[in-house]
Motif scaffolding. Structure first.
Motif, mmCIF file in Angstrom:
data_model
loop_
_atom_site.group_PDB
_atom_site.id
_atom_site.type_symbol
_atom_site.label_atom_id
_atom_site.label_comp_id
_atom_site.label_asym_id
_atom_site.label_seq_id
_atom_site.Cartn_x
_atom_site.Cartn_y
_atom_site.Cartn_z
ATOM 1 N N MET A 32 21.977 40.196 79.075
ATOM 2 C CA MET A 32 22.294 41.041 77.927
ATOM 3 C C MET A 32 23.024 40.198 76.892
ATOM 4 O O MET A 32 24.025 39.548 77.208
ATOM 5 C CB MET A 32 23.170 42.219 78.347
ATOM 6 N N PHE A 33 22.504 40.224 75.675
ATOM 7 C CA PHE A 33 23.137 39.511 74.571
ATOM 8 C C PHE A 33 23.693 40.534 73.594
ATOM 9 O O PHE A 33 22.988 41.433 73.142
ATOM 10 C CB PHE A 33 22.130 38.592 73.883
ATOM 11 N N HIS A 34 24.964 40.375 73.281
ATOM 12 C CA HIS A 34 25.682 41.321 72.438
ATOM 13 C C HIS A 34 25.577 40.933 70.967
ATOM 14 O O HIS A 34 25.147 39.830 70.634
ATOM 15 C CB HIS A 34 27.136 41.405 72.904
ATOM 16 N N MET A 42 21.949 31.655 73.147
ATOM 17 C CA MET A 42 20.951 32.304 73.999
ATOM 18 C C MET A 42 20.106 31.270 74.723
ATOM 19 O O MET A 42 19.841 31.400 75.919
ATOM 20 C CB MET A 42 20.046 33.217 73.167
ATOM 21 N N LYS A 43 19.677 30.234 74.003
ATOM 22 C CA LYS A 43 18.870 29.173 74.615
ATOM 23 C C LYS A 43 19.631 28.500 75.746
ATOM 24 O O LYS A 43 19.072 28.235 76.817
ATOM 25 C CB LYS A 43 18.481 28.126 73.568
ATOM 26 N N ASP A 44 20.916 28.208 75.510
ATOM 27 C CA ASP A 44 21.731 27.564 76.545
ATOM 28 C C ASP A 44 21.859 28.441 77.785
ATOM 29 O O ASP A 44 21.744 27.964 78.907
ATOM 30 C CB ASP A 44 23.131 27.232 76.007
ATOM 31 N N ILE A 45 22.099 29.706 77.572
ATOM 32 C CA ILE A 45 22.273 30.632 78.696
ATOM 33 C C ILE A 45 20.969 30.835 79.455
ATOM 34 O O ILE A 45 20.938 30.805 80.688
ATOM 35 C CB ILE A 45 22.842 31.972 78.199
ATOM 36 N N GLU A 90 28.073 40.924 86.421
ATOM 37 C CA GLU A 90 27.750 39.514 86.604
ATOM 38 C C GLU A 90 27.256 38.909 85.301
ATOM 39 O O GLU A 90 27.061 39.609 84.307
ATOM 40 C CB GLU A 90 26.659 39.364 87.680
ATOM 41 N N GLU A 91 27.009 37.605 85.311
ATOM 42 C CA GLU A 91 26.466 36.928 84.126
ATOM 43 C C GLU A 91 25.065 37.429 83.794
ATOM 44 O O GLU A 91 24.672 37.508 82.635
ATOM 45 C CB GLU A 91 26.437 35.417 84.378
ATOM 46 N N TYR A 92 24.303 37.768 84.846
ATOM 47 C CA TYR A 92 22.950 38.273 84.658
ATOM 48 C C TYR A 92 22.583 39.188 85.815
ATOM 49 O O TYR A 92 23.241 39.205 86.848
ATOM 50 C CB TYR A 92 21.937 37.134 84.522
ATOM 51 N N LEU A 93 21.518 39.953 85.615
ATOM 52 C CA LEU A 93 20.990 40.840 86.647
ATOM 53 C C LEU A 93 19.894 40.126 87.421
ATOM 54 O O LEU A 93 19.240 39.229 86.889
ATOM 55 C CB LEU A 93 20.411 42.096 86.003
ATOM 56 N N THR A 94 19.663 40.568 88.650
ATOM 57 C CA THR A 94 18.566 40.069 89.481
ATOM 58 C C THR A 94 17.873 41.288 90.099
ATOM 59 O O THR A 94 18.427 42.392 90.083
ATOM 60 C CB THR A 94 19.081 39.161 90.614
ATOM 61 N N PRO A 95 16.684 41.103 90.672
ATOM 62 C CA PRO A 95 16.033 42.244 91.335
ATOM 63 C C PRO A 95 16.896 42.856 92.444
ATOM 64 O O PRO A 95 16.810 44.043 92.719
ATOM 65 C CB PRO A 95 14.746 41.637 91.895
ATOM 66 N N GLU A 96 17.767 42.051 93.060
ATOM 67 C CA GLU A 96 18.637 42.540 94.128
ATOM 68 C C GLU A 96 19.908 43.177 93.581
ATOM 69 O O GLU A 96 20.577 43.952 94.270
ATOM 70 C CB GLU A 96 19.026 41.401 95.079
ATOM 71 N N ASN A 97 20.300 42.823 92.374
ATOM 72 C CA ASN A 97 21.527 43.318 91.751
ATOM 73 C C ASN A 97 21.173 43.743 90.325
ATOM 74 O O ASN A 97 21.398 43.006 89.380
ATOM 75 C CB ASN A 97 22.600 42.226 91.755
ATOM 76 N N ASP A 98 20.610 44.947 90.179
ATOM 77 C CA ASP A 98 20.038 45.344 88.897
ATOM 78 C C ASP A 98 20.659 46.591 88.277
ATOM 79 O O ASP A 98 20.096 47.193 87.377
ATOM 80 C CB ASP A 98 18.533 45.540 89.040
#
Length: 105
Positions: A32-34, A42-45, A90-98
């Protein structure tokens, strides 16, 4: 995904969304980018060749959800901030943590 996500966020009684339920393909991560996030950040992340499709550096009305597919391509959804605010632990979501939490404005 964008239409379904914004529709769910508008509903007052919904407090969480399982993003994976809205994604119909194999995916690895979702970010998610705010508002006001620069394209270079965004590219770095993301760690991918990425062109900001909506001009987030100048936007204050949306959050951009970027889903990275298994083949390192991506899809995105614009989430209107007037509907509700999305939060992840978290920093990002995953299929296991969505799971994404929603707070109403």
């Amino acid at each position: 995904m964008e239409v379904s996500l914004n529709k769910l966020i508008k509903e007052d009684h919904i407090k969480t969304i399982d993003i994976g339920d809205l994604i119909t393909y194999d995916w690895e991560r979702a970010y998610m980018f705010h508002p006001y996030t620069e394209e270079a950040d965004m590219k770095d992340i993301l760690g991918l060749k990425f062109h900001d499709p909506v001009g987030m550096a100048l936007r204050d009305d949306i959050v951009l959800l970027v889903v990275v597919k298994d083949d390192n391509t991506f899809e995105y959804a614009k989430v209107q901030l007037g509907y509700g605010y999305l939060m992840i632990d978290e920093e990002y979501l995953t299929p296991e943590n969505d799971v994404v939490e929603i707070t109403q404005p």
